[in-house]
Design a protein around this motif. Structure first.
Motif, short mmCIF file in Angstrom:
data_model
loop_
_atom_site.label_atom_id
_atom_site.label_comp_id
_atom_site.label_asym_id
_atom_site.label_seq_id
_atom_site.Cartn_x
_atom_site.Cartn_y
_atom_site.Cartn_z
N ALA A 101 7.43 -39.21 -8.23
CA ALA A 101 7.69 -38.35 -7.08
C ALA A 101 8.15 -37.00 -7.61
N ILE A 102 8.19 -36.02 -6.73
CA ILE A 102 8.63 -34.68 -7.13
C ILE A 102 9.66 -34.18 -6.13
N VAL A 103 10.61 -33.39 -6.62
CA VAL A 103 11.62 -32.80 -5.75
C VAL A 103 11.04 -31.54 -5.13
N GLY A 104 10.91 -31.55 -3.79
CA GLY A 104 10.41 -30.39 -3.06
C GLY A 104 11.54 -29.58 -2.46
N GLU A 105 11.20 -28.45 -1.85
CA GLU A 105 12.23 -27.57 -1.28
C GLU A 105 11.64 -26.79 -0.11
N ASP A 106 12.43 -26.67 0.99
CA ASP A 106 11.95 -25.89 2.13
C ASP A 106 12.45 -24.44 2.05
N GLN A 107 12.17 -23.66 3.09
CA GLN A 107 12.52 -22.24 3.08
C GLN A 107 14.03 -22.01 3.14
N ASN A 140 9.63 -27.03 -18.27
CA ASN A 140 10.30 -26.05 -19.15
C ASN A 140 10.32 -24.62 -18.61
N ASP A 141 9.79 -24.39 -17.42
CA ASP A 141 9.81 -23.07 -16.79
C ASP A 141 10.46 -23.23 -15.42
N GLU A 142 11.71 -22.80 -15.28
CA GLU A 142 12.46 -23.04 -14.03
C GLU A 142 11.81 -22.37 -12.84
N ALA A 143 11.31 -21.14 -13.02
CA ALA A 143 10.69 -20.42 -11.90
C ALA A 143 9.42 -21.14 -11.43
N MET A 144 8.62 -21.60 -12.38
CA MET A 144 7.40 -22.33 -12.03
C MET A 144 7.72 -23.67 -11.38
N SER A 145 8.77 -24.31 -11.89
CA SER A 145 9.20 -25.59 -11.34
C SER A 145 9.59 -25.45 -9.87
N GLN A 146 10.35 -24.40 -9.56
CA GLN A 146 10.77 -24.18 -8.17
C GLN A 146 9.56 -23.85 -7.30
N LYS A 147 8.65 -23.09 -7.84
CA LYS A 147 7.44 -22.73 -7.10
C LYS A 147 6.61 -23.97 -6.79
N ALA A 148 6.53 -24.89 -7.76
CA ALA A 148 5.76 -26.12 -7.57
C ALA A 148 6.39 -27.00 -6.49
N GLY A 149 7.73 -27.13 -6.53
CA GLY A 149 8.42 -27.93 -5.54
C GLY A 149 8.24 -27.39 -4.13
N ARG A 150 8.28 -26.07 -4.00
CA ARG A 150 8.11 -25.46 -2.68
C ARG A 150 6.66 -25.60 -2.20
N ALA A 151 5.73 -25.46 -3.13
CA ALA A 151 4.30 -25.53 -2.76
C ALA A 151 3.94 -26.93 -2.26
N ILE A 152 4.38 -27.96 -2.96
CA ILE A 152 4.00 -29.32 -2.55
C ILE A 152 4.74 -29.73 -1.27
#
Length: 539
Positions: free
Chosen positions: A223-229, A267-279
């Motif tokens: 599973a992946i940790v997602g994030e809303d607005q 290993n890239d925090e900005a990309m990780s956050q972007k991925a969680g928000r996108a999914i």
């Protein structure tokens, strides 16, 4: 951007068509999973051996990519083939000494991952080394869990929950139930957006999924940790009964109690956050219309299987630049030796994205590991792993005439038909979805029955052991399964001493709907499972 995506597609086609990727089953070794016999080595002081291995792996002059596969294979062979009675362990119940060994075993896993990243960065790592590190992680986890049981840590979580008056989050427990990569993430890390959770469920089907590939795994879900607005976090995942869903993290932590959970961070925090928000956004928009993907077809984004969720999140966030995983699991043995993938409706060819592939992706780091030893969850998970490993080994025997196959019988045809009918009326919604293929459902029912029979036998063996004895090793479990299979097979073929030909009794081949005996067929009512799952009796 359009030209870039076209180039990515063309490059992927070129790699696949020229067998550059690990999707060619013809190049897979038939020796995968076999252990080299180290010979008689006598008693092994576990603490001393663990300290020795940690020192060797940490020494760049000793452990390098050239010796990676051979070094790990030798040590996992010793671990697998040496009887539990030959290991010198701490005194039973000595938690301090057990925890000391568990700490160093965990450090070995972290050190191996650092070596993986080093070798991958230098471009020198090969499939043999990657798969050896996979196997080492599995053996080390088993050793840690055995020591948790031996050190009598099993009652601690139950006591803590009773004192708290509510279920505990795996983030709130201490060693050895939760092991943390403290040097990188501190003592009490929280979940971050984009973190990938690799999970082992408690069901028999979890073991089936975990061991689908040629490189066996002990994880069955991710599973992946997602994030809303509003920066609220969710667990986004694909479940068999529900498809693509999202659940608030706090709720998920309260309600979920799996045998194992490992948290990995990109290993890239900005990309990780972007991925969680996108999914998360995708799950909100499409989740209710995105059912579980039994075909495991990564090209179809209208349906999802579990690993595909994190994969698609990072793909969306990077405009296709980041493709998970870095090292895929080969899926050749079951595809080429059996009809299992076809029976299950699995379309993947040559390789698949197993949840445990994140473990050997150098772009991710292990944050923490949780294992639930209460209620015998880990013990049950190991037994189920051994059962499914045995079943798959019987199905992929070297000689085709010796291989075990599942045979359809009136029982499973009727059970499958009944289940499909009642499901349309809302019954069983928490177990399987309406769109589950009929052959998939029948296959799951048959696997479930064989697994239950073998698990019952293992439980009886464990219960009859002398009090204070360590749990059966994985090899012991596999041996017990083999002995049960051989005895049950001979019951099915009376008077033949176990030497059989399937056609001798007019049995239909795999793929037919019914088992059709001919006249004068011997009575075989004492066999536990050979009426619907059988091969030759010889080992």
């Amino acid at each position: 951007m359009i030209i870039k995506k076209i180039l990515i597609v063309v490059l992927a086609w070129f790699l696949l068509s020229h067998n550059v990727l690990a999707d060619n089953c013809q190049n897979q070794s038939s020796e995968s999973g076999q252990k080299t016999n180290p010979g008689s080595i006598g008693k092994i002081d576990l603490k001393q051996k663990v300290d020795e291995i940690l020192a060797e792996i940490s020494d760049a002059n000793f452990f390098n990519v050239a010796v990676c596969h051979q070094y790990i294979d030798q040590r996992t062979s010793v671990a697998y083939l040496t009887p539990t009675s030959e290991f010198i362990l701490p005194a039973q119940g000595n938690q301090e000494q057990s925890l000391e060994i568990i700490n160093n075993l965990f450090k070995i896993r972290l050190a191996l991952h650092e070596k993986l990243r080093e070798f991958d960065g230098a471009g020198t790592i090969g499939a043999a080394c990657v798969n050896s590190i996979r196997e080492a992680n599995q053996f080390i986890r088993f050793a840690e869990e055995y020591l948790m049981e031996w050190g009598r840590f099993d009652g601690e979580l139950d006591q803590l929950e009773k004192a708290a008056g509510s279920p505990l989050s795996f983030l709130s427990v201490e060693k050895p139930h939760k092991m943390v990569n403290e040097e990188r993430f501190g003592n009490n890390p929280e979940l971050k957006t984009g973190d990938v959770l690799v999970i082992r469920g408690n069901a028999n089907v979890s073991a089936m999924i975990a061991r689908l590939g040629d490189e066996e795994s002990i994880f069955s879900h991710s599973a992946i940790v997602g994030e809303d607005q509003d920066n609220k976090k969710y667990i986004v995942e694909a479940l068999i009964p529900k498809g693509l869903i999202y659940t608030p993290v706090d709720q998920w932590l309260r309600e979920t109690r799996d045998a194992r959970v490992a948290v990995y961070r990109f290993n890239d925090e900005a990309m990780s956050q972007k991925a969680g928000r996108a999914i998360y956004r995708y799950a909100v928009d499409k989740g209710k219309t995105a059912p579980y993907d039994f075909a495991m077809d990564e090209s179809d984004r209208t349906m999802f299987f579990c690993s595909e969720v994190a994969q698609y999140g990072y793909w969306l966030a990077s405009d296709g630049d980041i493709v998970l995983p870095k090292h895929r699991t080969a899926a050749c043995k079951l595809r080429t030796s059996t009809s299992f993938f076809d029976d299950m409706g699995i379309k993947t060819e040559g390789s698949l994205f197993s949840p445990a592939d994140i473990e050997v992706d150098p772009r991710f780091e292990l944050v923490l590991d949780f294992r639930d030893i209460s209620a015998n969850r880990l013990l049950q998970a190991r037994r189920k792993d051994a059962v499914l490993q045995s079943i798959y080994q019987w199905m992929t025997r070297e000689s085709e005439k010796d291989r075990y196959n599942f045979y359809s019988t009136p029982k499973y045809f009727l059970l499958g038909t009944f289940a499909k009918i009642v499901r349309q009326f809302g019954v069983g919604a928490e177990i399987f979805p309406k769109h589950i293929p009929f052959n998939t459902l029948q296959t799951l029912l048959r696997y479930e029955d064989v697994a239950k029979i073998l698990l019952k036998n293992l439980e009886e063996i464990e219960n009859n052991r002398k009090a204070g004895s360590p749990s059966l090793s994985f090899r012991d479990l596999m041996t017990a399964n083999e002995q049960f299979r051989e005895a049950d097979c001979k019951k099915y073929y009376p008077g033949l001493g176990g030497s059989t030909e399937n056609q001798a009794y007019g049995v239909v081949q795999p793929g037919g709907y019914f088992y059709l005996p001919v006249q004068n067929t011997p009575v075989r009512d004492t066999s536990e499972f050979h009426d619907f799952f059988r091969g030759t009796c010889s080992s």
